[in-house]
Design a protein around this motif. Structure first.
Motif, PDB file in Angstrom:
ATOM      1  N   GLU A 153      -6.831   8.431 -24.733  1.00 54.98           N
ATOM      2  CA  GLU A 153      -6.932   6.982 -24.986  1.00 54.98           C
ATOM      3  C   GLU A 153      -6.046   6.581 -26.164  1.00 54.98           C
ATOM      4  O   GLU A 153      -5.427   5.518 -26.143  1.00 54.98           O
ATOM      5  N   ASP A 197      -2.499   6.518 -24.850  1.00 56.26           N
ATOM      6  CA  ASP A 197      -2.343   5.315 -24.025  1.00 56.26           C
ATOM      7  C   ASP A 197      -2.145   4.074 -24.886  1.00 56.26           C
ATOM      8  O   ASP A 197      -1.251   3.259 -24.641  1.00 56.26           O
ATOM      9  N   VAL A 207     -10.586  12.910 -23.479  1.00 56.71           N
ATOM     10  CA  VAL A 207     -10.414  11.500 -23.095  1.00 56.71           C
ATOM     11  C   VAL A 207     -10.094  10.651 -24.319  1.00 56.71           C
ATOM     12  O   VAL A 207      -9.213   9.783 -24.265  1.00 56.71           O
ATOM     13  N   ALA A 221     -10.389  11.116 -17.348  1.00 59.02           N
ATOM     14  CA  ALA A 221     -11.855  11.071 -17.366  1.00 59.02           C
ATOM     15  C   ALA A 221     -12.435  11.408 -16.001  1.00 59.02           C
ATOM     16  O   ALA A 221     -13.382  12.201 -15.886  1.00 59.02           O
ATOM     17  N   ALA A 222     -11.869  10.836 -14.954  1.00 53.78           N
ATOM     18  CA  ALA A 222     -12.351  11.095 -13.592  1.00 53.78           C
ATOM     19  C   ALA A 222     -12.162  12.568 -13.230  1.00 53.78           C
ATOM     20  O   ALA A 222     -13.058  13.192 -12.643  1.00 53.78           O
ATOM     21  N   PRO A 238      -8.198   6.899 -17.782  1.00 59.74           N
ATOM     22  CA  PRO A 238      -9.179   6.837 -16.690  1.00 59.74           C
ATOM     23  C   PRO A 238      -9.021   7.975 -15.680  1.00 59.74           C
ATOM     24  O   PRO A 238     -10.019   8.520 -15.181  1.00 59.74           O
ATOM     25  N   GLU A 242      -1.867   3.989 -18.795  1.00 60.13           N
ATOM     26  CA  GLU A 242      -3.303   4.052 -18.505  1.00 60.13           C
ATOM     27  C   GLU A 242      -3.646   5.380 -17.842  1.00 60.13           C
ATOM     28  O   GLU A 242      -4.068   5.424 -16.693  1.00 60.13           O
TER      29      GLU A 242
END
Length: 110
Positions: free
Chosen positions: A101, A104, A97, A80-81, A77, A74
């Motif tokens: 993903e 992931d 991202v 992205a942050a 996230p 994961e």
């Protein structure tokens, strides 16, 4: 196409996305930076450094060895942050991202 082959393709796509966003060209961390005990080596590396020199490198080593993948992945996230915090262009955020993903998902579902 095997999961390892799919993942190798996804990692190349992640690299291309990061290059397009000018995030791939980062200085190689000092050897001591790799000894960090913090998630994503946050205390010793930038997130792009960690993705390039730790995350992608480790997944490529697993692919080369034909080894099993981690049970869960994961990273998207955090990526992205980071990109939002750094105020990267929205198009670059989306590109990077989405590529992460995919990585992931392939790792988690393998």
């Amino acid at each position: 196409m095997s999961v390892h082959q799919q993942l190798q393709t996804a990692l190349l796509e992640l690299e291309a996305a990061m290059k397009a966003a000018n995030l791939w060209r980062t200085p190689t961390p000092d050897a001591a930076a790799f000894a960090s005990q913090q998630p994503f080596c946050i205390d010793t590396m930038s997130l792009p450094q960690w993705v390039r020199y730790v995350f992608v490198a480790r997944l490529n080593a697993l692919i080369d060895a034909g080894a099993a993948m981690p049970a869960k992945c994961e990273v998207a996230p955090a990526v992205a942050a980071y990109l939002m915090q750094e105020k990267e262009r929205a198009s670059d955020q989306l590109l990077v991202v989405k590529a992460e993903e995919r990585v992931d998902k392939l790792v988690t579902e393998s």
